[in-house]
Design an enzyme around this catalytic site. Sequence first.
Site, PDB file in Angstrom:
ATOM      1  N   CYS A  96       1.671 -20.007 -29.049  1.00 23.23           N
ATOM      2  CA  CYS A  96       0.748 -21.042 -29.844  1.00 23.23           C
ATOM      3  C   CYS A  96      -0.496 -20.617 -29.993  1.00 23.23           C
ATOM      4  O   CYS A  96      -0.950 -20.859 -31.061  1.00 23.23           O
ATOM      5  CB  CYS A  96       0.931 -22.330 -28.454  1.00 23.23           C
ATOM      6  N   HIS A 140      -5.385 -26.145 -27.662  1.00 22.78           N
ATOM      7  CA  HIS A 140      -5.192 -25.143 -26.955  1.00 22.78           C
ATOM      8  C   HIS A 140      -5.886 -23.709 -27.641  1.00 22.78           C
ATOM      9  O   HIS A 140      -5.112 -22.579 -27.908  1.00 22.78           O
ATOM     10  CB  HIS A 140      -3.464 -24.776 -27.253  1.00 22.78           C
TER      11      HIS A 140
END
Length: 577
Positions: free
Chosen positions: A99, A155
């Site tokens: 990610c 994130h």
Amino acid sequence: MIFQINLSSTCWILLLCLLYSGVINAGSKPKPKNKRLKPKQRDDSSQQPNIIFILADDLGYADVGFNGKRYGSQIQTPNLDRLARSGVILSNYYVHHLCTPSRSTLMTGRYPIHTGLSHSNIIPTRPMCLPEDEVTLPQKLKEAGYVTHMVGKWHLGMQRKECLPTYRGFDAFVGMYLGAGDYFTHMKKVTLINPLRVISAYDFHRDTRQNRTVGYKYYGRYSTHVFAQRAQNIIKTYRSKKPLFVYLSFQAPHTPLQVPQKYKFRFANINMTYGRKTLAAMIYCMDQAIGDIVKELKNAGMYNNTVIIFSSDNGGSRESPASNWPFRGFKGTFFEGGVRAAGFIHTPLFPKSLRGTVNNGLIHVSDWFPTIIQGLSGGNTNGTKPLDGFDMWQTIKARTKSPRTEILFNINTVGVNQRGPQFHPSMRSALRMGDWKIITGHQGELHRWQAPPESKHSDMERTEPHNKKIWLFNITADPYEFHDVSELNPAIVNVMLNRLQEYLDNMTTPVWPKMDASYDPANYGGVWGPWTVRPSFEETLKAEKRQKAREARERKKKKNKLKKARKRNKKLKQQKS
């Protein structure tokens, strides 16, 4: 004989009223009653396009209809299929294996080895984030005149407020700072080892640059619905003459596998495992949300001048019943299943001859930065650090040859015993050059090709030697990575190892600080968020001096090691002679 007609003033007034009302105008038509007016269409075809970038989280390559249907997947994505098949599907499109690396590359146009984020995903209690001196995509779009919104999963760090989306170029943000959490309660648990404890805190936020607020009102609401409704509201209420950029980063279908029950009923009679049905329902829910957003674009009169880009951040995860079939591997690996992503670009601005085509050019997630800035917005990349991406707009729109000939998927030096300036195969890395792809480092012993469970295909497994460190594939001839040909092509292996060495020579030291044991969200209202303050200018200078001194010592040590190695080799040669 001349007749003279004298009309009274009353007659004149009556005549004028009749003329005004149109009663005596035989050519006029009465307006229809109760007819719904069409939305006002913006005449902005000559202006910069609006851009909607949609990022799915851990989406399997075969878990969308436009890729997976031919392999027997019964996951339904009618809206994504419609957009993809009336746009341009990217069949040779790559991202990174995790990610944070993919998201940092999207935001900067630079490989993770150049931003210090090459090791792993950012963990909540590690004081790190996307480096503040990196110029981001929304910052450049604002320079080009865009209004910028982010919705969804960030994130990319939160240790300081300067790490957050609204300090990195977005005008507003609604979503989560972390990489995962409960879809309904928005709580995220983290287990710390030293000392052993479990932290659980809330992670949903509604931010502008001037004001950061906790999104308590979203508690109990499914995140996919919240993100879609926020995007719809941005579009519905948009009145600015400036072009709009929305980065819509869904949480779905990342674990935990959660979805409202009504979406599961659609897959009740399909031959799937329980977890697979939940995953299918999550993806279908996301697909419906995307369909609603496209409808809102049309209702607002913005659709005809909007470019929609869709991508996953990495391959489907081994933790969920995702399928990257027919490719090998999962999220976290450098095999095709971990890094080849479902992706397309859709816009009514494409000529009809281009709609419904497949682009086979080599394209990487780093390419979106220059493609969006230069190719779409008409801006420039002045002021950025050296980019690893290419402007692919002509490659996509005019079907010209891709300027990209290689992709560095990563080099991870953290935890490698062989430290020093030389590249070593024990470093986990992957590189594609033309038809060839090399993977190095430990990749696990059990390797898998996981088919959609509801299909007629069977999973395939292979056990690799524990000490195996190098794989070489001809991706053009063997896209499913069945045949490792490293021993048959030592010359090609050497060429690619030398190229990895060149990348290593210019690599930024990976940022991977120790977990901050003092950080506890309970001290900040039970909410995940910033907990450190940006150091002063004087502190920064001192830290830079200390860092330079450390680097100088390291260089000196490496130089001495090389000298000793050369002397040793010289002595061995003399002894042999």
